[in-house]
Design a protein around this motif. Structure first.
Motif, mmCIF file in Angstrom:
data_model
loop_
_atom_site.group_PDB
_atom_site.id
_atom_site.type_symbol
_atom_site.label_atom_id
_atom_site.label_comp_id
_atom_site.label_asym_id
_atom_site.label_seq_id
_atom_site.Cartn_x
_atom_site.Cartn_y
_atom_site.Cartn_z
ATOM 1 N N LEU A 61 -38.367 21.487 -84.156
ATOM 2 C CA LEU A 61 -39.602 21.026 -83.509
ATOM 3 C C LEU A 61 -40.311 22.155 -82.765
ATOM 4 N N ILE A 62 -39.562 23.046 -82.136
ATOM 5 C CA ILE A 62 -40.185 24.181 -81.448
ATOM 6 C C ILE A 62 -40.880 25.083 -82.454
ATOM 7 N N THR A 63 -40.272 25.276 -83.605
ATOM 8 C CA THR A 63 -40.898 26.073 -84.655
ATOM 9 C C THR A 63 -42.198 25.417 -85.111
ATOM 10 N N ILE A 64 -42.176 24.115 -85.286
ATOM 11 C CA ILE A 64 -43.398 23.393 -85.668
ATOM 12 C C ILE A 64 -44.463 23.571 -84.594
ATOM 13 N N LEU A 65 -44.082 23.430 -83.329
ATOM 14 C CA LEU A 65 -45.036 23.569 -82.228
ATOM 15 C C LEU A 65 -45.643 24.970 -82.207
ATOM 16 N N ARG A 66 -44.832 25.998 -82.396
ATOM 17 C CA ARG A 66 -45.334 27.380 -82.436
ATOM 18 C C ARG A 66 -46.359 27.535 -83.550
ATOM 19 N N ARG A 67 -46.054 26.967 -84.704
ATOM 20 C CA ARG A 67 -46.975 27.090 -85.837
ATOM 21 C C ARG A 67 -48.260 26.299 -85.602
ATOM 22 N N GLU A 68 -48.137 25.146 -84.969
ATOM 23 C CA GLU A 68 -49.339 24.367 -84.626
ATOM 24 C C GLU A 68 -50.208 25.148 -83.642
ATOM 25 N N ASN A 69 -49.581 25.816 -82.699
ATOM 26 C CA ASN A 69 -50.331 26.630 -81.754
ATOM 27 C C ASN A 69 -51.047 27.762 -82.486
ATOM 28 N N ALA A 70 -50.387 28.394 -83.429
ATOM 29 C CA ALA A 70 -51.020 29.458 -84.212
ATOM 30 C C ALA A 70 -52.186 28.908 -85.026
ATOM 31 N N ARG A 71 -52.038 27.704 -85.544
ATOM 32 C CA ARG A 71 -53.120 27.085 -86.320
ATOM 33 C C ARG A 71 -54.365 26.854 -85.468
ATOM 34 N N ARG A 72 -54.161 26.608 -84.182
ATOM 35 C CA ARG A 72 -55.305 26.430 -83.279
ATOM 36 C C ARG A 72 -56.231 27.632 -83.341
ATOM 37 N N PHE A 73 -55.649 28.813 -83.382
ATOM 38 C CA PHE A 73 -56.445 30.033 -83.375
ATOM 39 C C PHE A 73 -57.043 30.324 -84.741
ATOM 40 N N GLU A 74 -56.409 29.827 -85.791
ATOM 41 C CA GLU A 74 -56.964 29.987 -87.126
ATOM 42 C C GLU A 74 -58.191 29.104 -87.302
#
Length: 171
Positions: free
Chosen positions: A61-74
């Motif tokens: 879940l932390i990995t998913i959250l990190r990737r979701e955060n990165a998607r915000r900037f994309e």
């Protein structure tokens, strides 16, 4: 309620607070942290069958959250301003030396480069080992340990400079 729903609700109940805390560390914005947690759980629901080992759920879940955060900037281009932070902390209402020390530590951690801050937060907030952090960040354990070492040294330097400057100002 089927077993998939029960399994998912157990994950949400057990890990939502930790995910929110981590999201807040990443973003420094409670609203964005809430959104990240929601997006994380939406994606987790979609891929819940991919989670084979319940023991690795937090890291997953932390990995998913990190990737979701990165998607915000994309997805969004942010306007840059001259201000480093959107909010101003009320330092005058701090009533204890401990709160001030925690604030100094949090600010110092916020000044670390992401590559150093992220493993340190995962270790300090969640107690993950270097190996576990490596799996989440897709780094080898030696790289994680080096980054943790450097992060601590940078914090010591920053906080040492702060303590020295505070002593000089009070003299």
């Amino acid at each position: 309620m089927n077993s998939r729903q029960r399994r998912f609700e157990a994950l949400v109940g057990a890990l939502s607070t930790d995910l929110y805390r981590y999201g807040l560390w990443l973003t420094s914005d409670p609203g964005v942290a809430d959104d990240l947690v929601q997006e994380t759980f939406l994606r987790a629901w979609k891929y819940l069958d991919d989670l084979k080992d319940e023991k690795s759920a937090r890291a997953w879940l932390i990995t998913i959250l990190r990737r979701e955060n990165a998607r915000r900037f994309e997805r969004k281009q942010f306007d840059m301003t001259d201000y480093e932070e959107a909010h101003i902390a009320d330092e005058h209402s701090l009533d204890s030396e401990t709160q001030l020390s925690q604030l100094e530590l949090q600010r110092a951690m916020g000044q670390l480069a992401v590559e150093y801050r992220e493993p340190l937060v995962l270790q300090v907030l969640f107690g993950y080992s270097g190996e576990e952090i490596g799996q989440m960040l897709e780094l080898n354990t030696n790289t994680v340990m080096t980054r943790l070492f450097r992060a601590r040294n940078q914090l010591r330097e920053m906080l040492g400079d702060t303590a020295t400057n505070n002593r000089r100002a009070s003299e």
